[in-house]
Each structure stands twice: as structure tokens, then as C-alpha cells.
Write a protein that holds these residues in place. Structure first.
Motif, short mmCIF file in Angstrom:
data_model
loop_
_atom_site.label_atom_id
_atom_site.label_comp_id
_atom_site.label_asym_id
_atom_site.label_seq_id
_atom_site.Cartn_x
_atom_site.Cartn_y
_atom_site.Cartn_z
N TYR A 36 0.83 -1.21 0.00
CA TYR A 36 0.00 0.00 0.00
C TYR A 36 0.86 1.26 0.00
N LYS A 37 1.99 1.22 0.69
CA LYS A 37 2.89 2.38 0.68
C LYS A 37 3.43 2.63 -0.73
N LYS A 38 3.85 1.57 -1.38
CA LYS A 38 4.37 1.69 -2.74
C LYS A 38 3.29 2.20 -3.69
N ASP A 39 2.06 1.78 -3.46
CA ASP A 39 0.91 2.17 -4.28
C ASP A 39 0.48 3.61 -4.01
N GLY A 40 0.95 4.19 -2.90
CA GLY A 40 0.57 5.55 -2.55
C GLY A 40 -0.61 5.64 -1.61
N SER A 41 -1.12 4.50 -1.15
CA SER A 41 -2.22 4.46 -0.19
C SER A 41 -1.64 4.52 1.22
N LEU A 42 -1.19 5.72 1.59
CA LEU A 42 -0.43 5.86 2.83
C LEU A 42 -1.27 5.61 4.07
N ASP A 43 -2.54 5.96 4.05
CA ASP A 43 -3.39 5.71 5.22
C ASP A 43 -3.54 4.21 5.48
N LYS A 44 -3.77 3.45 4.43
CA LYS A 44 -3.89 2.00 4.57
C LYS A 44 -2.56 1.40 5.02
N ALA A 45 -1.48 1.87 4.43
CA ALA A 45 -0.16 1.37 4.82
C ALA A 45 0.10 1.64 6.29
N ALA A 46 -0.20 2.85 6.74
CA ALA A 46 0.02 3.20 8.14
C ALA A 46 -0.82 2.33 9.07
N THR A 47 -2.03 2.00 8.64
CA THR A 47 -2.90 1.14 9.46
C THR A 47 -2.25 -0.22 9.68
N TYR A 48 -1.71 -0.81 8.62
CA TYR A 48 -1.05 -2.11 8.75
C TYR A 48 0.23 -2.01 9.57
N PHE A 49 1.02 -0.97 9.34
CA PHE A 49 2.26 -0.82 10.10
C PHE A 49 1.97 -0.55 11.58
N GLU A 50 0.95 0.22 11.88
CA GLU A 50 0.60 0.49 13.29
C GLU A 50 0.15 -0.80 13.98
N LYS A 51 -0.64 -1.59 13.29
CA LYS A 51 -1.07 -2.86 13.89
C LYS A 51 0.13 -3.77 14.11
N GLY A 52 1.01 -3.84 13.14
CA GLY A 52 2.22 -4.65 13.28
C GLY A 52 3.08 -4.17 14.43
N ARG A 53 3.17 -2.89 14.58
CA ARG A 53 3.95 -2.28 15.67
C ARG A 53 3.41 -2.74 17.03
N LYS A 54 2.10 -2.88 17.13
CA LYS A 54 1.49 -3.29 18.39
C LYS A 54 1.61 -4.79 18.65
N VAL A 55 1.40 -5.61 17.63
CA VAL A 55 1.37 -7.05 17.84
C VAL A 55 2.75 -7.70 17.82
N ALA A 56 3.71 -7.09 17.15
CA ALA A 56 5.06 -7.67 17.05
C ALA A 56 6.10 -6.56 16.99
N PRO A 57 6.30 -5.84 18.08
CA PRO A 57 7.15 -4.65 18.04
C PRO A 57 8.60 -4.88 17.60
N VAL A 58 9.13 -6.06 17.83
CA VAL A 58 10.53 -6.30 17.45
C VAL A 58 10.69 -7.04 16.13
N ASP A 59 9.59 -7.41 15.48
CA ASP A 59 9.68 -8.24 14.28
C ASP A 59 9.75 -7.50 12.96
#
Length: 108
Positions: A36-59
Motif C-alpha cells: 500500500y505504501k508503494k501504491d501511494g495508499s499511505l493511510d492503509k499502509a500506516a494502518t497495517y504498520f501500526e497494527k504490526g507495531r502493536k502485535v510484534a514490536p521487534v519483528d
């Protein structure tokens, strides 16, 4: 393979269906965020990255990816939050510390 073949739409569908089975899969979250980031859909990309940050902070590279997105979107409060965490993880990153200090000064 689908991304390499240029079929991003099918790849996204496949990854999102896989994510329905395990919504906390860090690899799926990271890959969808990148697509999504590459596609330019930054809001969607941020949503996935934020969720990943919460569920697997070191991964993953969640913080770096989110910093790029929030800088592009000029989301200063979110950028400050993510950069604060980033500089706490890397004591030698003077550039990020200076950038964070400037953001904090501007935000008063």
C-alpha cells in the motif's frame, strides 16, 4: 510471485484473505503495508504498520516505515510519537534525535 509478475491486485487479495485467518501475522501486516505504501495508499499502509507495531514490536521495521509515512503526510503528533520510540531504541541516531527535538520545539 504475484508481485514479481506485476499482479499486485491479486497479491493484495490473497494476503488480505490470509490475514483474516491470523490477523496478528507480522509478515502479512508488513507486506501489505509495503504494498500500500508503494501504491501511494499511505493511510492503509500506516494502518497495517501500526497494527504490526502493536502485535510484534521487534519483528519488523514498523517505526522506520511509519516515520516515512507520517513525514509525507505531515502528521506531526503521530510523527513525534513514533520518533520518540525510535530514538529510545537507537541511542546513536543523532540525526533522528535532532529532528525530534525540532519537531517538539515547533509543537511547543
Amino acid at each position: 510471485l504475484l508481485l514479481g509478475a506485476g499482479d499486485a491486485e491479486t497479491a493484495v487479495t490473497l494476503l488480505e484473505n490470509a490475514l483474516k485467518k491470523d490477523e496478528n501475522d507480522a509478515k502479512l501486516l508488513e507486506e501489505l503495508g509495503r504494498i500500500y505504501k508503494k501504491d501511494g495508499s499511505l493511510d492503509k499502509a500506516a494502518t497495517y504498520f501500526e497494527k504490526g507495531r502493536k502485535v510484534a514490536p521487534v519483528d519488523g521495521n514498523w517505526l522506520r516505515e511509519l516515520i516515512e509515512i507520517y513525514e509525507k503526510q505531515k502528521e506531526i503528533p503521530k510523527l513525534i510519537d513514533v520518533m520518540s520510540e525510535q530514538v529510545a531504541n537507537d541511542a546513536d541516531d543523532l540525526k533522528s534525535r535532532l529532528r525530534l527535538a525540532n519537531l517538539l520545539l515547533e509543537a511547543k
